[in-house]
Scaffold this active site. Sequence first.
Site, mmCIF file in Angstrom:
data_model
loop_
_atom_site.group_PDB
_atom_site.id
_atom_site.type_symbol
_atom_site.label_atom_id
_atom_site.label_comp_id
_atom_site.label_asym_id
_atom_site.label_seq_id
_atom_site.Cartn_x
_atom_site.Cartn_y
_atom_site.Cartn_z
ATOM 1 N N SER A 124 45.180 -30.919 101.409
ATOM 2 C CA SER A 124 44.973 -32.009 100.457
ATOM 3 C C SER A 124 46.200 -32.902 100.394
ATOM 4 O O SER A 124 47.332 -32.434 100.581
ATOM 5 C CB SER A 124 44.737 -31.390 99.077
ATOM 6 O OG SER A 124 44.814 -32.366 98.075
ATOM 7 N N TYR A 148 47.250 -25.140 92.127
ATOM 8 C CA TYR A 148 46.287 -25.544 93.160
ATOM 9 C C TYR A 148 47.051 -26.124 94.361
ATOM 10 O O TYR A 148 46.859 -25.700 95.509
ATOM 11 C CB TYR A 148 45.294 -26.582 92.609
ATOM 12 C CG TYR A 148 44.493 -27.255 93.695
ATOM 13 C CD1 TYR A 148 43.526 -26.538 94.405
ATOM 14 C CD2 TYR A 148 44.713 -28.589 94.047
ATOM 15 C CE1 TYR A 148 42.805 -27.142 95.435
ATOM 16 C CE2 TYR A 148 43.992 -29.197 95.056
ATOM 17 C CZ TYR A 148 43.044 -28.472 95.749
ATOM 18 O OH TYR A 148 42.340 -29.069 96.773
ATOM 19 N N LYS A 152 47.658 -24.693 98.390
ATOM 20 C CA LYS A 152 47.401 -25.425 99.647
ATOM 21 C C LYS A 152 48.654 -25.422 100.528
ATOM 22 O O LYS A 152 48.581 -25.220 101.739
ATOM 23 C CB LYS A 152 46.972 -26.872 99.340
ATOM 24 C CG LYS A 152 45.608 -26.983 98.685
ATOM 25 C CD LYS A 152 44.505 -26.590 99.645
ATOM 26 C CE LYS A 152 43.161 -26.484 98.998
ATOM 27 N NZ LYS A 152 42.130 -25.868 99.831
HETATM 28 P P1 NAD Z 1 33.436 -27.260 96.475
HETATM 29 O O1 NAD Z 1 33.832 -26.435 95.313
HETATM 30 O O2 NAD Z 1 32.247 -28.126 96.360
HETATM 31 O O3 NAD Z 1 33.211 -26.311 97.754
HETATM 32 C C1 NAD Z 1 33.923 -25.101 97.935
HETATM 33 C C2 NAD Z 1 32.887 -24.046 98.272
HETATM 34 O O4 NAD Z 1 33.569 -22.798 98.487
HETATM 35 C C3 NAD Z 1 31.874 -23.793 97.152
HETATM 36 O O5 NAD Z 1 30.575 -23.797 97.696
HETATM 37 C C4 NAD Z 1 32.244 -22.432 96.599
HETATM 38 O O6 NAD Z 1 31.111 -21.732 96.106
HETATM 39 C C5 NAD Z 1 32.869 -21.766 97.811
HETATM 40 N N1 NAD Z 1 33.859 -20.719 97.507
HETATM 41 C C6 NAD Z 1 34.895 -20.782 96.644
HETATM 42 N N2 NAD Z 1 35.579 -19.632 96.658
HETATM 43 C C7 NAD Z 1 34.967 -18.832 97.563
HETATM 44 C C8 NAD Z 1 35.210 -17.524 98.036
HETATM 45 N N3 NAD Z 1 36.220 -16.779 97.552
HETATM 46 N N4 NAD Z 1 34.382 -17.006 98.968
HETATM 47 C C9 NAD Z 1 33.337 -17.738 99.456
HETATM 48 N N5 NAD Z 1 33.055 -18.979 99.043
HETATM 49 C C10 NAD Z 1 33.871 -19.511 98.112
HETATM 50 O O7 NAD Z 1 34.698 -28.098 96.926
HETATM 51 P P2 NAD Z 1 34.830 -29.261 97.995
HETATM 52 O O8 NAD Z 1 35.094 -30.511 97.269
HETATM 53 O O9 NAD Z 1 33.732 -29.197 98.965
HETATM 54 O O10 NAD Z 1 36.196 -28.824 98.682
HETATM 55 C C11 NAD Z 1 36.229 -28.056 99.873
HETATM 56 C C12 NAD Z 1 37.682 -27.747 100.202
HETATM 57 O O11 NAD Z 1 38.400 -28.977 100.337
HETATM 58 C C13 NAD Z 1 38.414 -26.934 99.131
HETATM 59 O O12 NAD Z 1 39.260 -26.011 99.772
HETATM 60 C C14 NAD Z 1 39.214 -27.985 98.393
HETATM 61 O O13 NAD Z 1 40.383 -27.441 97.819
HETATM 62 C C15 NAD Z 1 39.564 -28.950 99.508
HETATM 63 N N6 NAD Z 1 39.835 -30.316 99.031
HETATM 64 C C16 NAD Z 1 38.911 -30.953 98.253
HETATM 65 C C17 NAD Z 1 39.184 -32.236 97.762
HETATM 66 C C18 NAD Z 1 38.207 -32.953 96.873
HETATM 67 O O14 NAD Z 1 38.609 -33.881 96.189
HETATM 68 N N7 NAD Z 1 36.933 -32.582 96.842
HETATM 69 C C19 NAD Z 1 40.403 -32.855 98.092
HETATM 70 C C20 NAD Z 1 41.297 -32.193 98.911
HETATM 71 C C21 NAD Z 1 41.010 -30.911 99.378
HETATM 72 N N1 UFG Z 2 40.686 -41.275 86.431
HETATM 73 C C1 UFG Z 2 40.376 -41.925 85.253
HETATM 74 N N2 UFG Z 2 39.424 -41.367 84.439
HETATM 75 C C2 UFG Z 2 38.776 -40.211 84.751
HETATM 76 C C3 UFG Z 2 39.102 -39.567 85.961
HETATM 77 C C4 UFG Z 2 40.073 -40.117 86.771
HETATM 78 O O1 UFG Z 2 40.940 -42.961 84.936
HETATM 79 O O2 UFG Z 2 37.939 -39.756 83.956
HETATM 80 C C5 UFG Z 2 41.687 -41.874 87.336
HETATM 81 C C6 UFG Z 2 42.918 -41.011 87.554
HETATM 82 O O3 UFG Z 2 43.873 -41.234 86.548
HETATM 83 C C7 UFG Z 2 43.349 -41.456 88.958
HETATM 84 C C8 UFG Z 2 42.041 -41.806 89.652
HETATM 85 O O4 UFG Z 2 41.098 -42.027 88.601
HETATM 86 O O5 UFG Z 2 44.134 -42.629 88.854
HETATM 87 C C9 UFG Z 2 41.534 -40.700 90.554
HETATM 88 O O6 UFG Z 2 41.471 -39.483 89.825
HETATM 89 P P1 UFG Z 2 40.719 -38.200 90.393
HETATM 90 O O7 UFG Z 2 40.796 -37.140 89.334
HETATM 91 O O8 UFG Z 2 39.359 -38.583 90.881
HETATM 92 O O9 UFG Z 2 41.551 -37.809 91.679
HETATM 93 P P2 UFG Z 2 43.092 -37.433 91.855
HETATM 94 O O10 UFG Z 2 43.681 -38.399 92.816
HETATM 95 O O11 UFG Z 2 43.765 -37.277 90.553
HETATM 96 O O12 UFG Z 2 42.990 -35.979 92.506
HETATM 97 C C10 UFG Z 2 42.078 -35.657 93.559
HETATM 98 C C11 UFG Z 2 41.764 -34.168 93.483
HETATM 99 C C12 UFG Z 2 43.005 -33.373 93.779
HETATM 100 C C13 UFG Z 2 43.550 -33.793 95.121
HETATM 101 C C14 UFG Z 2 43.801 -35.267 95.161
HETATM 102 C C15 UFG Z 2 44.233 -35.711 96.531
HETATM 103 O O13 UFG Z 2 41.261 -33.825 92.205
HETATM 104 O O14 UFG Z 2 42.685 -32.012 93.837
HETATM 105 O O15 UFG Z 2 42.603 -35.983 94.812
HETATM 106 O O16 UFG Z 2 43.328 -35.270 97.492
HETATM 107 F F1 UFG Z 2 44.704 -33.152 95.339
#
Ligand code: NAD
Ligand code: UFG
Length: 338
Positions: A124, A148, A152
């Site tokens: 991330s 978190y 990572k």
């Molecule tokens: P998500 O929660 O939708 O998907 C994660 C999946 O993993 C879920 O289906 C959950 O049930 C499964 N899971 C969790 N723990 C598990 C375990 N111990 N064993 C088996 N399955 C398990 O999240 P996502 O948004 O699809 O994110 C996928 C990956 O990308 C995550 O590792 C997350 O940290 C990373 N990531 C997500 C974002 C974002 O903004 N969505 C940003 C950066 C990184």
């Molecule tokens: N924001 C609002 N109101 C809300 C939610 C968010 O104003 O209700 C704003 C935040 O302050 C930020 C922007 O919208 O300026 C984006 O916020 P998000 O929560 O959607 O995303 P972040 O960038 O804070 O974080 C996300 C994931 C993290 C990840 C990061 C980079 O939640 O886990 O992107 O990948 F690390």
Amino acid sequence: MDILVTGGAGYIGSHAVIELHKAGFNPVIVDNFSNSKEEALRRVNELCSKEFTFYRTDVRDAVALSEVFAKHQFAAAIHFAGLKAVGESCEQPLNYYQNNVAGTMVLLELMAQHAVHNFIFSSSATVYGDPDSVPINEAAATRTTNPYGASKLMVEDISRDLCLAPNNAFKVCLLRYFNPIGAHHSGRIGEDPNGIPNNLLPYVSQVAVGKLKRLQVFGDDYDTVDGTGVRDYIHVVDLAKGHVRALQYILEKPADCYTFNLGTGNGYSVLEVVKAFEQASGKTVPYDIALRRAGDIAACFADASLAKAELNWQAEYSIERMVSDAWRWQSKNPNGYE
Ligand code: NAD
Ligand code: UFG
């Protein structure tokens, strides 16, 4: 070619399964449904007209996961499974380290035992913390401010150490995602957060569909175009395609640890996103300006040139397409997969 996809029922994983299938790979899905629903997989099967092999397994369960390895000859593992809520990680640090770090250790140990050496990891942009400058390239300093993010970075460090070991056979690709949004164009699969969403797009979508009353914009006094936070939003389908390219890349490369940003390289402010969403949906999104959210940064967007040069991948979809696909998913499924 069988590819293990952990977390394949989740938001990004479900979109990646479709793109892997389209590229000719055979995704084999492992998920424990801790943050997803069976219905997501049913719809993925429907969209691909194929019944993907699925195991309801926790990646921390070495015995159960080894049975999965015994049944397949995996060419690679793409590891999405993990927990992802920053605030929750501060309340439950052990749960986060257990799922995200210990779970990855179980997976890597089984991969080593079964000589599966290609590993793609969901990292991330959070590993950059509050960056010294934007756009952020892969050489930028890493630092984290919550469990978190630390989880990572720990997996990144473990992966790098693994690749430094003598006679290393592992090829690791660390993919640092920026802010994935949007949904599959069909409107059949998308992001289905539990409870009140933490992230901007699901929150805006739920206001537009009438489930939530008003958006709180966290701060309008940042040093950005309009004072609100700027992020690099990337369409989840573009992100999914990035995994296919990363997989094709490491299959051809020598053993090593490779790191790529997956973002668009463009930053949009909160108010710009709200405006684009209103235009795409025809709905008004009422909002209030609220205090800054603790831990937030002013601006975060990628230098996406390394992925373009090395992976021959770049994001294609515009912010308009991202928000219109997000709206299609939300309006067709106001209660997510329920
Ligand atoms: P998500 O929660 O939708 O998907 C994660 C999946 O993993 C879920 O289906 C959950 O049930 C499964 N899971 C969790 N723990 C598990 C375990 N111990 N064993 C088996 N399955 C398990 O999240 P996502 O948004 O699809 O994110 C996928 C990956 O990308 C995550 O590792 C997350 O940290 C990373 N990531 C997500 C974002 C974002 O903004 N969505 C940003 C950066 C990184
Ligand atoms: N924001 C609002 N109101 C809300 C939610 C968010 O104003 O209700 C704003 C935040 O302050 C930020 C922007 O919208 O300026 C984006 O916020 P998000 O929560 O959607 O995303 P972040 O960038 O804070 O974080 C996300 C994931 C993290 C990840 C990061 C980079 O939640 O886990 O992107 O990948 F690390």
